[in-house]
Design a protein around this motif. Structure first.
Motif, PDB file in Angstrom:
ATOM      1  N   LYS A 251       7.605  51.230  58.668  1.00  0.00           N
ATOM      2  CA  LYS A 251       7.912  50.282  59.743  1.00  0.00           C
ATOM      3  C   LYS A 251       7.058  49.040  59.503  1.00  0.00           C
ATOM      4  CE  LYS A 251       6.108  50.493  63.941  1.00  0.00           C
ATOM      5  NZ  LYS A 251       5.795  50.903  65.320  1.00  0.00           N
TER       6      LYS A 251
ATOM      7  N   GLU B 110       6.231  45.073  60.765  1.00  0.00           N
ATOM      8  CA  GLU B 110       6.346  44.085  61.835  1.00  0.00           C
ATOM      9  C   GLU B 110       5.574  42.845  61.427  1.00  0.00           C
ATOM     10  OE1 GLU B 110       6.006  46.470  65.870  1.00  0.00           O
ATOM     11  OE2 GLU B 110       4.615  47.201  64.331  1.00  0.00           O
TER      12      GLU B 110
ATOM     13  N   TYR C 233       4.294  39.209  63.085  1.00  0.00           N
ATOM     14  CA  TYR C 233       4.144  38.211  64.139  1.00  0.00           C
ATOM     15  C   TYR C 233       4.152  36.857  63.445  1.00  0.00           C
ATOM     16  CZ  TYR C 233       2.835  41.897  67.393  1.00  0.00           C
ATOM     17  OH  TYR C 233       2.844  43.009  68.195  1.00  0.00           O
TER      18      TYR C 233
ATOM     19  N   LYS D 269       7.827  36.664  54.599  1.00  0.00           N
ATOM     20  CA  LYS D 269       9.151  37.242  54.857  1.00  0.00           C
ATOM     21  C   LYS D 269      10.008  37.224  53.595  1.00  0.00           C
ATOM     22  CE  LYS D 269       9.829  34.552  58.433  1.00  0.00           C
ATOM     23  NZ  LYS D 269      10.447  33.912  59.598  1.00  0.00           N
TER      24      LYS D 269
ATOM     25  N   PHE E  80      12.253  44.396  58.258  1.00  0.00           N
ATOM     26  CA  PHE E  80      11.089  44.180  59.104  1.00  0.00           C
ATOM     27  C   PHE E  80      11.530  43.630  60.445  1.00  0.00           C
ATOM     28  CE2 PHE E  80      11.630  40.519  56.319  1.00  0.00           C
ATOM     29  CZ  PHE E  80      11.690  39.463  57.217  1.00  0.00           C
ATOM     30  N   THR E  81      10.672  43.811  61.419  1.00  0.00           N
ATOM     31  CA  THR E  81      10.871  43.250  62.746  1.00  0.00           C
ATOM     32  C   THR E  81      10.009  42.012  62.852  1.00  0.00           C
ATOM     33  OG1 THR E  81      11.244  45.450  63.667  1.00  0.00           O
ATOM     34  CG2 THR E  81      10.665  43.678  65.215  1.00  0.00           C
ATOM     35  N   GLU E  82      10.627  40.904  63.197  1.00  0.00           N
ATOM     36  CA  GLU E  82       9.899  39.656  63.361  1.00  0.00           C
ATOM     37  C   GLU E  82       9.675  39.397  64.841  1.00  0.00           C
ATOM     38  OE1 GLU E  82      10.093  34.975  62.047  1.00  0.00           O
ATOM     39  OE2 GLU E  82      11.812  36.258  61.654  1.00  0.00           O
ATOM     40  N   ILE E  83       8.433  39.096  65.187  1.00  0.00           N
ATOM     41  CA  ILE E  83       8.069  38.833  66.566  1.00  0.00           C
ATOM     42  C   ILE E  83       7.556  37.397  66.631  1.00  0.00           C
ATOM     43  CG2 ILE E  83       6.612  39.535  68.503  1.00  0.00           C
ATOM     44  CD1 ILE E  83       6.412  42.299  66.818  1.00  0.00           C
TER      45      ILE E  83
ATOM     46  N   LYS F 139       3.689  37.688  73.873  1.00  0.00           N
ATOM     47  CA  LYS F 139       3.707  38.204  72.496  1.00  0.00           C
ATOM     48  C   LYS F 139       2.468  37.746  71.729  1.00  0.00           C
ATOM     49  CE  LYS F 139       7.405  40.585  72.750  1.00  0.00           C
ATOM     50  NZ  LYS F 139       7.323  42.045  72.710  1.00  0.00           N
TER      51      LYS F 139
ATOM     52  N   ARG G 198      -3.562  43.498  68.889  1.00  0.00           N
ATOM     53  CA  ARG G 198      -3.264  44.339  67.724  1.00  0.00           C
ATOM     54  C   ARG G 198      -3.999  43.868  66.478  1.00  0.00           C
ATOM     55  NH1 ARG G 198       2.761  45.581  66.520  1.00  0.00           N
ATOM     56  NH2 ARG G 198       1.783  47.210  65.281  1.00  0.00           N
TER      57      ARG G 198
ATOM     58  N   ILE H 212       0.686  40.789  59.871  1.00  0.00           N
ATOM     59  CA  ILE H 212       1.636  41.774  59.351  1.00  0.00           C
ATOM     60  C   ILE H 212       1.087  43.174  59.577  1.00  0.00           C
ATOM     61  CG2 ILE H 212       2.869  42.537  57.289  1.00  0.00           C
ATOM     62  CD1 ILE H 212       2.281  39.594  56.217  1.00  0.00           C
TER      63      ILE H 212
ATOM     64  N   ASP I 231       2.042  50.358  61.765  1.00  0.00           N
ATOM     65  CA  ASP I 231       1.070  50.075  62.826  1.00  0.00           C
ATOM     66  C   ASP I 231      -0.349  49.794  62.317  1.00  0.00           C
ATOM     67  OD1 ASP I 231       2.863  50.202  65.026  1.00  0.00           O
ATOM     68  OD2 ASP I 231       2.860  52.388  64.861  1.00  0.00           O
TER      69      ASP I 231
END
Length: 84
Positions: free
Chosen positions: A3, A5, A7, A19, A29-32, A40, A47, A57, A61
């Motif tokens: 996983k 992620e 930011y 990216k 990937f999840t982009e926030i 956010k 985090r 990145i 987690d």
């Protein structure tokens, strides 16, 4: 697959580089986007243990840092094992 992620903000060139590397490797990937969301941004700060720069990145987690750290992992041959 791990996983992943990221930011980021839409105007950050380092975010785009990070990216691009992941996309070229076929990594989803999840982009926030923290550019328009204070909530956010606060989430990212917690985090990322106070690191304020983007991208931040996370792989499974675990915060690996930003674009430079991502490319260093790739250069050292350590990124692919983290992504599997």
């Amino acid at each position: 697959m791990a996983k992943v992620e990221i930011y980021s903000t839409m105007w950050c060139p380092f975010c785009h580089h990070a990216k691009r590397l992941l996309s070229n490797k076929g990594v989803e990937f999840t982009e926030i986007d923290v550019g328009m969301s204070g909530t956010k941004k606060k989430e990212m700060l917690v985090r990322a243990e106070g690191r304020r720069t983007v991208p931040q990145i996370f792989i499974d987690d675990v915060g690996i840092g930003g674009c430079d750290e991502l490319y260093a992992l790739e250069s050292d041959g350590k990124l692919d094992p983290m992504l599997t």
